[in-house]
Design an enzyme around this catalytic site. Structure first.
Site, PDB file in Angstrom:
ATOM      1  N   LEU A  53       0.892  -1.220  -0.090  1.00  0.00           N
ATOM      2  CA  LEU A  53       0.115  -0.105   0.041  1.00  0.00           C
ATOM      3  C   LEU A  53       0.958   1.121  -0.087  1.00  0.00           C
ATOM      4  CD1 LEU A  53      -2.961  -0.687   2.474  1.00  0.00           C
ATOM      5  CD2 LEU A  53      -3.014  -0.616   0.210  1.00  0.00           C
ATOM      6  N   ASP A  54       0.666   2.211  -0.708  1.00  0.00           N
ATOM      7  CA  ASP A  54       1.399   3.375  -0.920  1.00  0.00           C
ATOM      8  C   ASP A  54       1.496   3.939   0.655  1.00  0.00           C
ATOM      9  OD1 ASP A  54       1.312   3.447  -3.460  1.00  0.00           O
ATOM     10  OD2 ASP A  54      -0.119   4.699  -3.816  1.00  0.00           O
ATOM     11  N   TYR A  55       2.665   4.789   0.765  1.00  0.00           N
ATOM     12  CA  TYR A  55       2.958   5.430   1.823  1.00  0.00           C
ATOM     13  C   TYR A  55       1.799   6.271   2.281  1.00  0.00           C
ATOM     14  CZ  TYR A  55       5.436   8.852   4.884  1.00  0.00           C
ATOM     15  OH  TYR A  55       5.982   9.332   6.071  1.00  0.00           O
TER      16      TYR A  55
END
Length: 247
Positions: free
Chosen positions: A106-108
């Site tokens: 999952l993206d930052y």
């Protein structure tokens, strides 16, 4: 080695050091030994009594573990970060000794459901596109999408030369006064920053993004930063759903 037991590449993947596909490559490249003998034949069977080495280092056959984490924003989906930022395994108690790693990413700046495990074979069955496991995202968007644009997310958009598409897309709500809307997307693809890129292709920016469901698993009853171990029934459901649409 024996004619019974488990396939060597599967045992290597279950140890958590790599996926089954990469384990097969390690075997073919002659980097794996069983009982001090180099093995290059895929499908070789091993038992719990066999000593398996990869690049001269014996693998540790950990019992498989499966955890559900509610990933907060501002955390890296990795086991380490060269910039020293917080990673998802920092949120897991040190009392858990197994070498866990995230299933996909999952993206930052994206929150939501993330599964961690030490089972490489399990990971492969959850993230490879051919298994078509539903991943449901909810995006709070700066702007108001038209019905045609919501439909376009399902038909597919092109971003930086790459075609990206959702399995399902629908508008959950729209605030005309604030010019904001909330859109739900279901994906099978798992490309880098895919949801954000899809909206960028239509000229919109996402304010907040959350993954609310991974296959049959949800975040019900959990808060950001919390985690729990998946029970055997949940693991079984994940594997069963991943096998339903194998092409």
């Amino acid at each position: 080695m024996t004619t019974s037991g488990e396939r060597l590449q599967k045992v290597i993947a279950k140890s958590g050091i790599t996926s089954r596909r990469k384990a097969e490559k390690l075997i073919e490249d002659g980097r794996v030994k069983v009982n001090k003998k180099k093995v290059t034949e895929l499908g070789t069977k091993v038992t719990g009594n066999d000593v398996i080495e990869v690049d001269g280092v014996p693998i540790e056959r950990e019992a498989p573990k499966y955890f559900l984490l509610y990933k907060p924003r501002g955390v890296i989906s990795s086991v380490s970060d060269e910039k020293g930022r917080k990673v998802v395994t920092d949120l897991i108690s040190e009392e858990i000794e197994e070498r866990l790693y995230p299933v996909g990413r999952l993206d930052y700046d994206t929150s939501g459901i993330l599964i961690l495990t030490n089972d490489g074979d399990f990971t492969q069955k959850l993230i490879h596109p051919k298994y078509e496991l539903d991943k449901v995202y909810v995006a709070k968007v700066d702007g108001l999408l038209s019905k045609e644009e919501v439909l376009q997310l399902k038909k597919g958009v092109v971003h930086e030369g790459e075609r990206l598409k959702a399995v399902k897309s629908r508008m959950l709500s729209a605030d005309k006064s604030k010019k904001k809307c909330i859109v739900e997307l279901t994906l099978h693809q798992g490309k880098n920053r895919q949801v954000r890129r899809m909206f960028e292709a239509l000229g919109y920016r996402i304010d907040k993004l959350k993954r609310e469901r991974f296959g049959p698993i949800t975040l019900e009853g959990m808060n950001p930063g919390q985690y729990r171990e998946l029970n055997p029934h949940e693991v079984k459901l994940l594997l069963e759903e991943s096998q339903q649409n194998v092409k």
